[in-house]
Design a protein around this motif. Structure first.
Motif, short mmCIF file in Angstrom:
data_model
loop_
_atom_site.label_atom_id
_atom_site.label_comp_id
_atom_site.label_asym_id
_atom_site.label_seq_id
_atom_site.Cartn_x
_atom_site.Cartn_y
_atom_site.Cartn_z
N GLN A 107 0.96 -1.09 0.19
CA GLN A 107 0.43 -0.07 0.09
C GLN A 107 0.97 1.07 -0.38
OE1 GLN A 107 -2.11 -1.08 3.66
NE2 GLN A 107 -3.62 -0.75 2.68
N LEU A 108 0.58 1.93 -1.11
CA LEU A 108 1.11 3.66 -1.09
C LEU A 108 0.32 4.45 -1.07
CD1 LEU A 108 3.86 2.77 -3.78
CD2 LEU A 108 4.52 4.13 -2.03
N ALA A 109 0.76 5.73 -0.32
CA ALA A 109 -0.02 6.73 -0.97
C ALA A 109 0.80 7.97 -0.64
CB ALA A 109 -0.76 7.01 1.02
N MET A 110 -0.11 9.24 -1.84
CA MET A 110 1.41 9.45 -2.16
C MET A 110 -0.21 11.49 -2.78
SD MET A 110 1.82 8.48 -6.08
CE MET A 110 2.76 6.95 -5.09
N PRO A 111 1.30 12.00 -2.59
CA PRO A 111 -0.01 13.47 -2.77
C PRO A 111 -0.03 13.06 -4.78
CG PRO A 111 2.13 13.67 -3.01
CD PRO A 111 2.01 13.18 -2.35
N ARG A 112 -0.14 14.35 -5.59
CA ARG A 112 -0.75 14.41 -7.00
C ARG A 112 1.20 14.66 -7.73
NH1 ARG A 112 -5.33 16.15 -10.46
NH2 ARG A 112 -6.90 14.75 -9.93
N ILE A 113 1.93 13.46 -7.55
CA ILE A 113 2.91 13.72 -6.99
C ILE A 113 3.47 14.85 -8.36
CG2 ILE A 113 4.05 12.27 -5.72
CD1 ILE A 113 4.00 10.60 -8.15
N GLY A 114 4.27 15.60 -8.60
CA GLY A 114 5.15 16.49 -9.51
C GLY A 114 3.85 16.94 -9.88
N CYS A 115 2.67 17.30 -8.97
CA CYS A 115 1.65 18.53 -10.05
C CYS A 115 1.14 19.52 -9.29
CB CYS A 115 0.58 17.76 -10.25
SG CYS A 115 0.68 16.47 -11.65
N GLY A 116 1.83 19.50 -8.10
CA GLY A 116 1.62 20.61 -6.94
C GLY A 116 2.91 21.96 -7.33
N LEU A 117 3.52 22.23 -6.87
CA LEU A 117 4.96 23.59 -7.68
C LEU A 117 6.00 22.96 -8.25
CD1 LEU A 117 5.88 23.62 -3.45
CD2 LEU A 117 4.17 25.52 -4.64
N ASP A 118 5.49 21.56 -8.55
CA ASP A 118 6.30 21.14 -10.22
C ASP A 118 5.58 21.38 -11.30
OD1 ASP A 118 8.77 20.50 -8.58
OD2 ASP A 118 8.26 18.60 -7.72
N LEU A 119 4.19 21.54 -11.71
CA LEU A 119 3.98 21.80 -12.16
C LEU A 119 3.64 20.88 -13.21
CD1 LEU A 119 4.86 25.64 -13.17
CD2 LEU A 119 2.58 25.36 -12.01
N LEU A 120 3.75 19.89 -13.30
CA LEU A 120 3.97 19.10 -14.44
C LEU A 120 2.46 18.55 -14.47
CD1 LEU A 120 6.48 15.87 -13.32
CD2 LEU A 120 6.39 17.88 -14.72
N LYS A 121 1.26 17.77 -15.22
CA LYS A 121 0.22 17.70 -16.12
C LYS A 121 -0.06 16.06 -14.83
CE LYS A 121 -0.53 20.38 -20.13
NZ LYS A 121 0.85 21.53 -19.41
N TRP A 122 -1.10 15.94 -13.96
CA TRP A 122 -0.98 15.28 -13.61
C TRP A 122 -2.24 13.46 -14.19
CZ3 TRP A 122 -1.37 11.88 -9.71
CH2 TRP A 122 -1.46 10.53 -9.91
N ASP A 123 -2.22 14.53 -15.44
CA ASP A 123 -3.20 13.45 -16.74
C ASP A 123 -2.17 12.87 -17.23
OD1 ASP A 123 -5.78 14.08 -15.84
OD2 ASP A 123 -6.12 14.35 -18.64
N GLU A 124 -1.04 13.79 -17.44
CA GLU A 124 0.02 12.31 -17.56
C GLU A 124 1.39 11.39 -16.49
OE1 GLU A 124 2.87 11.52 -20.98
OE2 GLU A 124 1.94 12.86 -20.72
N VAL A 125 0.97 12.46 -15.53
CA VAL A 125 1.95 11.75 -14.29
C VAL A 125 0.90 10.33 -13.74
CG1 VAL A 125 1.52 11.65 -11.81
CG2 VAL A 125 2.60 13.45 -13.49
#
Length: 151
Positions: free
Chosen positions: A113-131
């Protein structure tokens, strides 16, 4: 680790509204950092307060595309190193490479089990669809359940 009576196996990715730090204590956690381990903004600040270990992370010497790992309370805390300096932006390739390194550690240490935020999509500005797509491509052949938290 018990999965609350669930007998479901296989990869699963779930998105959930809420605070990442309210996830079950059986979940390992993950987020992105820079190689300089600044953790001065965003959710990284909360990870630093909650789990400490900055020197321990630095000693591991993880480079962009790698992962540093702390063990806290019987679970792993994954620090996906996706860029050199805190002021840089990661690439999808560095994120993918860090996720692969984390996946390999998870498999080696039976993390389910892993929990995470929308990694790379906050301050780092990556697009969630791609991530999201990269997460699925990286973990689809595992039996790891990932819960992604958004506030």
């Amino acid at each position: 680790m018990a999965e609350g009576g669930s007998n479901k196996t296989g990869f699963h990715l779930e998105e959930k509204k809420g605070d990442l730090f309210t996830c079950p204590s059986t979940c390992s956690l993950a987020h992105c950092i820079s190689e300089d381990v600044r953790m001065g903004k965003g959710i990284a600040v909360l990870f630093k307060k909650k789990f400490g270990g900055v020197e321990e992370i630095k000693k591991q010497g993880a480079k962009p595309g790698g992962v540093a790992v702390l063990e806290r309370g019987g679970r792993y805390i994954y620090y996906l190193v996706t860029k050199v300096k805190y002021s840089n932006k990661p690439t999808y390739d560095s994120l993918r490479s860090s996720l692969e390194a984390m996946r390999d550690h998870c498999l080696k240490h039976q993390v389910k089990q892993l929990a995470m935020p929308r990694i790379g999509c906050g301050l780092d500005l990556l697009k969630w669809d791609e991530v999201h797509l990269i997460l699925v491509e990286t973990f689809h052949e595992t039996d790891i359940c990932i819960t992604v938290y958004t506030l």
